[in-house]
Structures are given as C-alpha cells and as structure tokens.
Design a protein around this motif. Structure first.
Motif, PDB file in Angstrom:
ATOM      1  N   GLY A 367       0.632  -1.282   0.029  1.00 34.79           N
ATOM      2  CA  GLY A 367      -0.008   0.148   0.032  1.00 34.79           C
ATOM      3  C   GLY A 367       0.757   1.351   0.058  1.00 34.79           C
ATOM      4  O   GLY A 367       0.505   2.235   0.458  1.00 34.79           O
ATOM      5  N   LEU A 368       2.088   1.127  -0.476  1.00 37.12           N
ATOM      6  CA  LEU A 368       3.041   2.215  -0.583  1.00 37.12           C
ATOM      7  C   LEU A 368       3.189   2.955  -1.914  1.00 37.12           C
ATOM      8  O   LEU A 368       3.506   1.913  -2.714  1.00 37.12           O
ATOM      9  CB  LEU A 368       4.263   1.998   0.318  1.00 37.12           C
ATOM     10  N   ILE A 369       3.742   4.057  -1.998  1.00 38.35           N
ATOM     11  CA  ILE A 369       4.565   4.598  -3.147  1.00 38.35           C
ATOM     12  C   ILE A 369       5.502   5.577  -2.931  1.00 38.35           C
ATOM     13  O   ILE A 369       5.639   6.085  -1.639  1.00 38.35           O
ATOM     14  CB  ILE A 369       3.373   5.382  -3.935  1.00 38.35           C
ATOM     15  N   PRO A 370       6.722   5.381  -3.577  1.00 40.71           N
ATOM     16  CA  PRO A 370       7.852   6.171  -3.369  1.00 40.71           C
ATOM     17  C   PRO A 370       7.540   7.797  -3.498  1.00 40.71           C
ATOM     18  O   PRO A 370       6.763   8.183  -4.444  1.00 40.71           O
ATOM     19  CB  PRO A 370       8.676   5.974  -4.455  1.00 40.71           C
ATOM     20  N   GLN A 387       1.838   5.803   2.499  1.00 36.24           N
ATOM     21  CA  GLN A 387       0.561   5.605   1.962  1.00 36.24           C
ATOM     22  C   GLN A 387       0.168   6.928   1.593  1.00 36.24           C
ATOM     23  O   GLN A 387       0.147   8.204   2.113  1.00 36.24           O
ATOM     24  CB  GLN A 387      -0.283   5.208   3.249  1.00 36.24           C
ATOM     25  N   LEU A 388      -0.526   7.006   0.219  1.00 39.50           N
ATOM     26  CA  LEU A 388      -1.155   8.110  -0.045  1.00 39.50           C
ATOM     27  C   LEU A 388      -2.684   8.192  -0.163  1.00 39.50           C
ATOM     28  O   LEU A 388      -3.207   7.179  -0.243  1.00 39.50           O
ATOM     29  CB  LEU A 388      -0.492   8.567  -1.481  1.00 39.50           C
ATOM     30  N   LYS A 389      -3.187   9.547  -0.116  1.00 35.90           N
ATOM     31  CA  LYS A 389      -4.595   9.626  -0.383  1.00 35.90           C
ATOM     32  C   LYS A 389      -5.029   9.230  -1.673  1.00 35.90           C
ATOM     33  O   LYS A 389      -4.365   9.598  -2.961  1.00 35.90           O
ATOM     34  CB  LYS A 389      -4.757  11.097  -0.354  1.00 35.90           C
ATOM     35  N   THR A 390      -6.197   8.791  -1.869  1.00 36.55           N
ATOM     36  CA  THR A 390      -6.922   8.516  -3.052  1.00 36.55           C
ATOM     37  C   THR A 390      -8.536   8.891  -3.177  1.00 36.55           C
ATOM     38  O   THR A 390      -9.028   9.167  -2.136  1.00 36.55           O
ATOM     39  CB  THR A 390      -7.079   6.862  -3.307  1.00 36.55           C
ATOM     40  N   VAL A 396      -4.006  11.200  -5.277  1.00 37.40           N
ATOM     41  CA  VAL A 396      -4.048  12.575  -5.302  1.00 37.40           C
ATOM     42  C   VAL A 396      -3.442  13.283  -4.286  1.00 37.40           C
ATOM     43  O   VAL A 396      -2.895  12.922  -3.296  1.00 37.40           O
ATOM     44  CB  VAL A 396      -5.757  13.066  -5.139  1.00 37.40           C
ATOM     45  N   SER A 397      -3.099  14.587  -4.355  1.00 42.54           N
ATOM     46  CA  SER A 397      -2.272  15.397  -3.407  1.00 42.54           C
ATOM     47  C   SER A 397      -3.121  15.559  -2.133  1.00 42.54           C
ATOM     48  O   SER A 397      -4.175  15.207  -2.259  1.00 42.54           O
ATOM     49  CB  SER A 397      -2.072  16.845  -3.922  1.00 42.54           C
ATOM     50  N   ASP A 398      -2.196  15.510  -0.791  1.00 40.36           N
ATOM     51  CA  ASP A 398      -2.724  15.662   0.348  1.00 40.36           C
ATOM     52  C   ASP A 398      -2.172  16.582   1.006  1.00 40.36           C
ATOM     53  O   ASP A 398      -0.952  16.480   1.613  1.00 40.36           O
ATOM     54  CB  ASP A 398      -2.414  14.384   1.037  1.00 40.36           C
ATOM     55  N   THR A 399      -2.783  18.035   1.150  1.00 41.22           N
ATOM     56  CA  THR A 399      -2.085  19.325   1.379  1.00 41.22           C
ATOM     57  C   THR A 399      -1.960  18.922   3.014  1.00 41.22           C
ATOM     58  O   THR A 399      -1.247  19.704   3.578  1.00 41.22           O
ATOM     59  CB  THR A 399      -2.916  20.417   0.986  1.00 41.22           C
ATOM     60  N   GLU A 400      -2.900  18.265   3.873  1.00 48.25           N
ATOM     61  CA  GLU A 400      -2.592  18.330   5.127  1.00 48.25           C
ATOM     62  C   GLU A 400      -1.487  17.529   5.461  1.00 48.25           C
ATOM     63  O   GLU A 400      -0.824  17.849   6.580  1.00 48.25           O
ATOM     64  CB  GLU A 400      -3.890  17.491   5.830  1.00 48.25           C
ATOM     65  N   LYS A 401      -0.818  16.537   4.655  1.00 49.11           N
ATOM     66  CA  LYS A 401       0.222  16.028   5.126  1.00 49.11           C
ATOM     67  C   LYS A 401       1.616  16.641   4.054  1.00 49.11           C
ATOM     68  O   LYS A 401       2.661  16.064   4.211  1.00 49.11           O
ATOM     69  CB  LYS A 401       0.299  14.399   4.929  1.00 49.11           C
TER      70      LYS A 401
END
Length: 467
Positions: A367-370, A387-390, A396-401
């Motif tokens: 469940g990871l991405i570089p 782990q990234l937002k989908t 998609v971008s996650d401005t909170e993180k």
C-alpha cells in the motif's frame, strides 16, 4: 582613449596582508602606477580587486548577460566563470553563441565554458545534444575558457567514451575541467579528480570538502538561491583559503538585487575568519586558477577594482572594469541594448486526464508509493515510502500531510506526462509551474489538485517562456 585619472584610497594588499594609503593612477584601462603615500587614512575608502563568481549559470537569474552584469557590478562583481549549460540544453550551440554575443555588449568580464553534459541526463529529454565533437569545437574557441562542470561523474568513473573524449579535448586545448561530484569521497573521489577535474562546487559537508581538498581539488563554496552550503563549508577558509573560491551557481534576480559575493565576504568576516583569507577566496584565487584576464591591482594590469566603505559590511561604493566606472553608490552605470529572444517550445496544452495516476498502477502490495522528500537549502533529496490519499481510485495530493503531486511535461514535443509526489513543498492550494526548471528546462509543476496543475502548466505553455 581614456584620459588618465587618479584615485586615493586605502589599498587592501591581500597577498601581503596589509593595508596602506596609495595613489592609484589609471590610463587607458591599465593601472599605470600605485604609489604609497603618507596620508591620514581614517576617511579614505578601501581599494581592493573586484569580486568574482567562480561558478554561475547566468540563465538561472532569468536575466540575459547584459542585465545580469548591470545588477552584479553594484555589488562589486567584475567577472563570472559562467557555464551556459542551461541555455545549451534548450537551444544547443545557438544558445552558447547567444550568451557570448549578449555578454560582449557590456563592460563586464564573462568567462564562458563549454557545457559538458547536454543533455544533462539520459532520463530526461532536452532540446539539444552537444557531443564530444561539438564540445571540442567550442574548446578551440578563444571565447571558451574551460570545460564546464562534468556532471556525469558515473561516466568519468566508468570511463564512458564520450565523457573521456570531452575531457581529453579540454586537455588538448590546455583548458581546465570543472567538476560536479556531490557525495563522492575517498578512493572514488580521488579517481574522479585524477581524471583531470580541478574543482567542485557541490560539497554539502565539511568532511566531504576536506577529503577532496586533500586529493588536490579546489573547493568552491556555493551559496545560491536554492543550494546553500556556506554555513557548512565556511570554516574551511581558516586553513584552506588558498584553495577555496566562492560561487552562487544559481542566483535568482531578487537575490541578486540584495547582494552577491560581497555578502559572503561580510558573513565570513562576521564569523571571525581573517579578512585577507576571505578576500583571497573572493578576489584572487579565481583569477589565478582560471587564468582570467582580470586585474589584481598590480601595475601594468587591467584596472578592475572596487572601492568600499569598510571591510565589515562590504558595501561597495564604486566598481571599475578596465578603468571604466560601471557602478557608483548603489547604482549601475552600465547601459544595455535590446537583446534578441531565442526559444524552443513545441508542445500542446495538456488535459487533466494526462495527470491522473490510477492507484492500481503505482501502489505496492504494502500500500505504499515512493515520495520525494525535499530538503530545504539542498539539491539532494530523500526517498520515502508512504501511503497516499486516493479519490475514485486515483492518487491525489494531500495538503494536510504536505504531499503534493508533481508533473514534468516535455516542452520540446508532445509526450506522456511524467508524474510523482513530493513532500515538504509547502503549497496549500493552487499550483505553480515553470520552465525555469534546471538542466533540460522542461515544465515542472507542483499542485494541490490535478485541476490546478493542468491550469498552471497550460499557462506556461501558452506564454512560451523564452528560457
């Protein structure tokens, strides 16, 4: 022919490490005489050789050479060792010619090199290629003074044929080779240096720089608008000042307005480093290393010098190049002429769909991405697995993180968009895009959403920025 004139000032004799009042006589761009005088020197200005930026890409200032010179002389810079690598990656040999011709229009000393790595890397598409035959042809020209930074250090270490030919061409032309070797140390650094490479401006720790100094390499302390290594490397001036120079590498226009090499001198002196050692790095060493036709305040040499209020704040009151006053009291006296515009920009507008990243194509079984981790003030980055937002099965971008999507768009022809994610960029909304993207100068964009990214990229494409 210029008329003879004199200046009375406190001469800062850097090599002899002493200061004394003199009368300087200049005639026809040459220092005719330097006469020590008896005078109250409390209120006399300080007289010293001009500053030199020992490695800079003029293009990164987003100014043509004429305009760069107009700003730089205000801060006492009289010459630059300039690598036209950026414009060569866009316009090839025509770009190098452009820089030389535009620089010749003003009374400033540009010393251009032959770009060694065009394209900069095989992983990105540039607008041109300069092979070893092109580089050899450039090095045979009087206007080209050295082989610019050999960024392909793996090619040096593994004896790549094209890399070897370029270095051999520099040696045959009796011209120096500049280096680019971030992180190399020990036996590998020695192998790189032994190939004939004389400098490095990429050190980001004192240990790395010291290792290279011990192997006979000159170290150029870089403090630019993006990469800033002054704080880490400045203490080396105490013992190794004879083998150190200063540079900006990439200097943005707002930063150049504020100061140049003079600000590094002020910062070094404020750290308690001997002023003569600082000035040797800023004024003397570049001339000696690169054999520049820049005067060092000696009789019979070109009248390239500056006048300064003090040796603390390094506020320049006047700058002279070839005996001509080119700046005074914070104002440039250089007159510029209109510059031509050259460009290579041949891609179509992009769609939002071209930026989308389906999760199934990129996410690992864990469940990871570089993700690229940007480091403030450094060119190097870290690689994180996160782990990234989908949304709707799209990454998609996650401005909170503070994890944002980044895209690279080929400006030279239509091609699939390259996308990834970057952390620590700090953008909370909207997007930013630019073709002032270093090396290949394709469009690089970072945004809080795919919609914002597409808008920003298409604005750049529609405007077709010259650089």
């Amino acid at each position: 022919m210029q008329a003879s004139f004199t200046i009375t000032a406190n001469l800062v004799n850097i090599l002899q490490q002493k200061i004394y009042p003199v009368q300087l006589t200049i005639k026809d761009s040459i220092i005719e005489s330097i006469t020590e005088i008896t005078a109250a020197n409390d209120h006399l200005p300080y007289l010293l050789p001009g500053f030199i930026d020992s490695h800079v890409h003029i293009e990164s200032s987003m100014l043509v050479p004429q305009q760069f010179a107009r700003l730089a002389v205000v801060h006492g810079t009289v010459a630059t060792v300039s690598d036209p690598h950026e414009i060569a990656n866009v316009c090839g040999m025509q770009g190098v010619e452009y820089m030389i011709e535009d620089g010749n229009k003003v009374p400033f000393k540009f010393y251009f090199g032959a770009p060694s790595c065009v394209p900069a890397t095989q992983f990105e598409t540039a607008g041109a290629t300069l092979d070893s035959n092109d580089v050899k042809a450039l090095l045979l020209r009087n206007e080209i003074h050295y082989l610019s930074e050999m960024m392909n250090f793996p090619g040096v270490l593994h004896n790549d044929e094209e890399v070897a030919k370029k270095i051999a061409a520099a040696k045959e032309a009796n011209k120096l080779v500049d280096g680019h070797a971030p992180g190399l140390h020990g036996a590998i650094a020695k192998q790189y240096i032994d190939a004939g490479i004389s400098t490095d401006h990429e050190c980001f720790t004192a240990e790395e720089a010291l290792d290279k100094l011990q192997h006979g390499m000159k170290i150029i302390i870089r403090e630019g608008s993006a990469a800033r290594n002054f704080e880490a490397l400045a203490p080396l001036l105490n013992k190794h000042y004879e083998n150190i120079m200063f540079c900006s590498d990439d200097k943005h226009p707002d930063s150049l307005v504020q100061g140049h090499i003079n600000t590094l001198c002020a910062r070094a002196v404020a750290k308690g480093i001997n002023v003569y050692k600082v000035l040797q790095a800023a004024c003397i060493n570049p001339v000696l290393h690169y054999k520049l036709n820049v005067g060092l305040l000696r009789e019979g040499e070109k009248a390239d010098f500056i006048l300064m209020k003090d040796l603390k704040d390094f506020e320049v009151t006047a700058t002279y190049i070839n005996g001509e006053k080119v700046a005074e009291s914070g104002k440039s006296l250089i007159n510029t002429t209109p510059s031509a515009i050259i460009n290579q920009f041949n891609c179509n507008l992009i769609s939002i769909a071209a930026l989308q990243m389906p999760a199934y194509k990129y996410v690992t079984e864990q469940g990871l991405i570089p993700v690229i981790e940007a480091l403030d003030g450094e060119l190097i980055t870290n690689k994180l697995w996160l782990q990234l937002k989908t949304e709707n099965n799209l990454l998609v971008s996650d401005t909170e993180k503070d994890i944002l999507k980044m895209a690279v768009v080929n400006r030279y022809h239509n091609a699939p968009v390259a996308t990834c994610f970057i952390k620590n960029f700090g953008l909370q909304k909207g997007a930013i895009a630019s073709s002032v993207a270093h090396d290949s100068h394709n469009i690089i964009a970072v945004g809080a959403s795919d919609e914002d990214l597409a808008k920003a990229i298409n604005i750049v494409i529609e405007n077709k920025r010259w650089h």
